[in-house]
Design an enzyme around this catalytic site. Structure first.
Site, PDB file in Angstrom:
ATOM      1  N   ASP A 343     -19.290  39.113  42.645  1.00 32.22           N
ATOM      2  CA  ASP A 343     -19.702  38.583  41.342  1.00 32.22           C
ATOM      3  C   ASP A 343     -21.222  38.413  41.347  1.00 32.22           C
ATOM      4  OD1 ASP A 343     -19.429  36.535  43.283  1.00 32.22           O
ATOM      5  OD2 ASP A 343     -19.354  35.000  41.740  1.00 32.22           O
ATOM      6  N   HIS A 670     -14.071  44.489  46.614  1.00 26.96           N
ATOM      7  CA  HIS A 670     -14.274  44.012  45.242  1.00 26.96           C
ATOM      8  C   HIS A 670     -15.767  43.733  45.030  1.00 26.96           C
ATOM      9  CE1 HIS A 670     -13.255  41.826  41.554  1.00 26.96           C
ATOM     10  NE2 HIS A 670     -14.137  40.918  41.940  1.00 26.96           N
ATOM     11  N   ASP A 718      -6.905  47.490  50.591  1.00 23.45           N
ATOM     12  CA  ASP A 718      -8.273  47.962  50.353  1.00 23.45           C
ATOM     13  C   ASP A 718      -8.365  48.542  48.947  1.00 23.45           C
ATOM     14  OD1 ASP A 718     -10.905  48.650  50.688  1.00 23.45           O
ATOM     15  OD2 ASP A 718     -10.467  50.549  51.695  1.00 23.45           O
ATOM     16  N   GLU A 727     -12.736  41.076  49.054  1.00 23.33           N
ATOM     17  CA  GLU A 727     -14.076  40.936  48.491  1.00 23.33           C
ATOM     18  C   GLU A 727     -15.106  41.057  49.617  1.00 23.33           C
ATOM     19  OE1 GLU A 727     -14.325  37.968  45.488  1.00 23.33           O
ATOM     20  OE2 GLU A 727     -16.432  38.344  45.070  1.00 23.33           O
TER      21      GLU A 727
END
Ligand code: 9MR
Length: 747
Positions: A343, A670, A718, A727
């Site tokens: 993020d 991620h 994965d 992540e």
């Protein structure tokens, strides 16, 4: 609407190496119900909407002339609302689609049609000119009558044509039985073993008595032989396993394999080169996580991108960021720092512990017998600052330290000296999204005691390490640390709200006795002042057994203080006992490792693998490695090195959790910008990126669909959508950096 009856297949019990052990017993009946209306577009587009996509019927299909020049996938879309989903029910989402010119991506989603537009399932196939059929199975995480299916086609520079047909969302289908490809049953460290280090492997087999094994060189000649040791059923995987010890073989080589029970392992090396490389890559990882600066292609070929969050539209930050409503009435320039993870948030608690572990990688090299500070010295990491006379690892850590200092509440404001817990987007954003494309409002979240003490600890440690290179910065860091400490004492119980998790993670922690201990320890080690020693010695944390199964983490920081008190020279009364406590902690981890047929110092309570377990394994190994630094005893060096085997491939899934390392390695972590899985024009995570690893709680919908009932080591996939198992995060990579550096030093 189509109605069909079908019968669920009886699902077979888990096979050898399967992820699933708790499968529903059959037979059972379920009704398959079509949720999409007019998915065949035979004559009209009734029931469908089109947003900036120019959709029209064409030969019994929906075709859209998608405009160029948009930024995000959702800037152009077609879809259907009014879809009902039932929590826990399994759906098959299918469609055919084509793209002209080919190579464009459609983001096909099932999600909420109204704000906050959560996505419950998504797939992003790359389209070809001739229509391809796509089909996905998922389990709905929600009950909702506000569902939609949508096909997002924005984000391309040039116009293109998208055609869609046979859209179906079929409810009541049998859950997909996900069977990971676990490759050969002989599990090795796919990267390599040190010539003089331990060499262990695990064989998955039905056999219950010892079997012969053979080590082969690159041309297939046997160079060593032995017999396996049956270990019974391993709780962490549910597999019957044997262990193999080939440590007596010490000759360097590449492309070796281990053969047992008719299976040949993935190839591996015996040597040191891979660890020297990993030491650098694990730290180089941070440059491309930097916020507030353009990433240079000459320094990271393939990873260049514009600076993120510098107040340039569409970004709304981070040069003048307001607080969440009602929290403060000032704005702060909090540009810079590292993005936390996949993020675009920046969190002081996690930034603090990540910075500490990176700085500790360097600090260890100053004090440990095998430490070699030049290995992360100036010019080693290809940074913009390389060549400035400062060790590169300190340059990298400073990028985050400067951000941490900016998060401190200014003088004259309420809670002055405390640190804002975090800054991130007001709403969650979708994937992929480059940092400079993020249009969300950024907000400062309330100051907390935990963030304040993280800042105090990291800044205090920085003060002693940067002193030889930049006295002014060292002094500024120490002043900030003292101010933070004083503010934390004045506000000792201001906690983050666990519900404050929209647009970013909560990182909430309501026990900060460990953060007080850690900050006091760092302040003492830097200043030698009695008041900090007094706090350390009076803290119940100082003598508590802190080396539990889950190890240390962003919320459990006592070990950061204890390890430094044990290794950084000081006159602390009772320092020998501190050193002995670390060795005792290492003994516990060593006992766990020896009992574990996969040779890892991790056996969580109830076999519940935690979020970020791969780094917890590494952090437990750090304690063992530190015991080696303290005692010089070979058993601790060997235990620390053997722990790395698990992370690098000797595990139930036969995967290396480090991108670019090992024959089969995690490479779809991620991330909003290493999002190659969603957009072939974007890069995969850089080499040396650690994946979170198995997480028994599987919080994300993809993992919930595919991994339900998973046992320990199998709770991982994965896939870029699996944010709870896969992540990448700055604190996790710091554990890798620290262990890679230790391993390289043992060569
Ligand atoms: O690593 C964090 C883990 O320990 C927590 O259980 C989890 C839920 O709060 O959050 C993890 O941290 C994530 C953070 O909240 C947001 N950025 C990505 C982090 C890694 O997944």
């Amino acid at each position: 609407m189509t109605r069909r009856r079908t019968t669920l297949l009886t699902l077979a019990a888990a096979l050898l190496g399967s992820a699933l052990t708790a499968l529903p017993a059959g037979p059972a009946a379920a009704e398959e119900v079509e949720q999409v209306r007019n998915g065949t577009f035979d004559t009209t587009l009734d029931g469908w909407w089109s947003s900036n996509a120019g959709a029209a019927p064409s030969d019994g299909r929906l075709c859209a002339d998608v405009p160029g020049g948009t930024t995000d996938r959702w800037d152009s879309a077609v879809g259907q609302d009014g879809i009902t989903l039932v929590k826990g029910e399994t759906y098959r989402f299918a469609f055919t689609a084509s793209g002209l010119p080919e190579g464009h991506v459609v983001r096909a989603i099932v999600g909420r049609s109204v704000t906050p537009y959560e996505t419950w399932y998504e797939a992003s196939p790359v389209l070809t000119e001739s229509a391809g059929s796509y089909s996905y199975t998922f389990t709905s995480p929600v009950d909702s009558a506000e569902g939609q299916v949508a096909f997002q086609v924005g984000g391309a520079a040039d116009p293109w044509r998208f055609c869609l047909d046979d859209v179906s969302l079929l409810g009541g289908v049998p859950p997909e039985v996900y069977e990971p490809d676990t490759g050969p049953r002989v599990r090795v460290n796919q990267v390599g073993y040190l010539p003089a280090g331990p060499k262990n492997a695990t064989l998955v087999t039905d056999a219950t008595t010892a079997l012969p094994w053979e080590l082969r060189d690159a041309v297939g000649d046997a160079v060593a032989r032995g017999r396996t040791v049956p270990r019974g059923v391993d709780a962490s995987s549910g597999q019957n396993v044997h262990s193999i010890d080939f440590g007596a073989y010490r000759t360097r080589g590449t492309g070796l394999t281990l053969v047992a029970d008719g299976e040949t392992s993935h190839p591996f090396d015996i040597g040191t080169a891979a660890y020297e490389r990993l030491r650098l890559d694990a730290v180089k990882y941070y440059y491309t996580q930097r916020s507030g600066t353009a990433i240079r292609d000459d320094l990271r070929p393939g990873y260049a991108r514009a600076a993120g969050h510098l107040g340039v539209a569409p970004n709304q930050g981070d040069t003048s960021v307001p607080c969440q409503s009602g929290v403060c009435d000032y704005t702060l320039d909090v540009s810079g720092g590292w993005y936390d993870a996949g993020d675009h948030g920046k969190y002081v608690v996690n930034g603090g512990i990540a910075t500490w572990e990176l700085l500790s990688t360097y600090e260890r090299s100053l004090h440990a017998r095998t430490g070699r500070p030049a290995k992360l010295g100036d010019g080693t990491l290809a940074l913009p600052e390389s060549g400035n006379g400062v060790p590169d690892v300190l340059d990298e850590a400073r990028w985050e330290l400067e951000f941490l200092l900016k998060m401190q509440v200014p003088d004259g404001q309420p809670l002055a000296g405390m640190a804002h817990h975090k800054v991130h987007d007001a709403q969650w954003t979708g994937l992929p999204l480059l940092p400079d494309d993020d249009p969300q409002k950024r907000e400062l979240h309330p100051p907390t005691t935990a963030a304040t003490l993280n800042l105090a600890a990291a800044a205090a440690q920085a003060a002693r390490l940067y002193r030889p290179y930049d006295k002014a910065f060292a002094a500024r860091a120490l002043t900030a640390a003292r101010t933070a400490w004083t503010a934390a004492l004045a506000h000792p119980a201001v906690y983050a709200d666990p519900a404050d998790a929209t647009g970013g993670g909560a990182y909430d922690d309501d026990d900060v006795t460990d953060e007080f201990y850690w900050a006091a320890a760092e302040l003492y080690l830097t200043t030698g002042e009695k008041r900090f020693a007094d706090h350390v010695l009076a803290s119940p944390v100082h003598t508590a057994d802190i080396f539990g199964p889950y190890g240390f983490d962003w919320s459990r920081t006592a070990a950061a203080g204890r390890l430094d008190l044990a290794t950084v020279p000081s006159a602390l009364p009772g320092r020998d006992a501190v050193r002995r406590s670390v060795v005792a902690g290492a003994d516990t981890y060593l006992a766990t490792l020896r009992a574990h047929p996969y040779g890892m110092p991790y056996a969580p309570d109830g076999n519940r693998y935690d979020w970020g377990s791969a780094h917890q394994v590494l952090n437990n190994a750090v304690v063992v490695a530190t015991a080696h630094d303290i005692t010089g005893a070979a058993k601790y060096r060997d235990g620390a090195l053997e722990s790395l085997d698990y992370v690098l491939g000797r595990n139930a899934l036969n995967i290396s959790y480090v991108t670019g390392y090992g024959e089969v390695h995690a490479h779809r972590q991620h991330s909003r910008w290493y999002a190659q899985q969603l957009d072939p024009a974007l890069p995969a995570p850089p080499a040396g990126t650690l994946a979170g690893g198995p997480n028994s709680s599987i919080q994300d919908p993809l993992a919930q669909s595919l991994l339900k009932g998973c046992v320990g080591q199998f709770c991982y996939i994965d896939d870029i959508q699996s944010w709870s198992t896969n992540e990448t995060t700055v604190n996790w990579n710091a554990a890798l950096a620290r262990m890679a550096s230790f391993a390289a030093d043992q060569g």
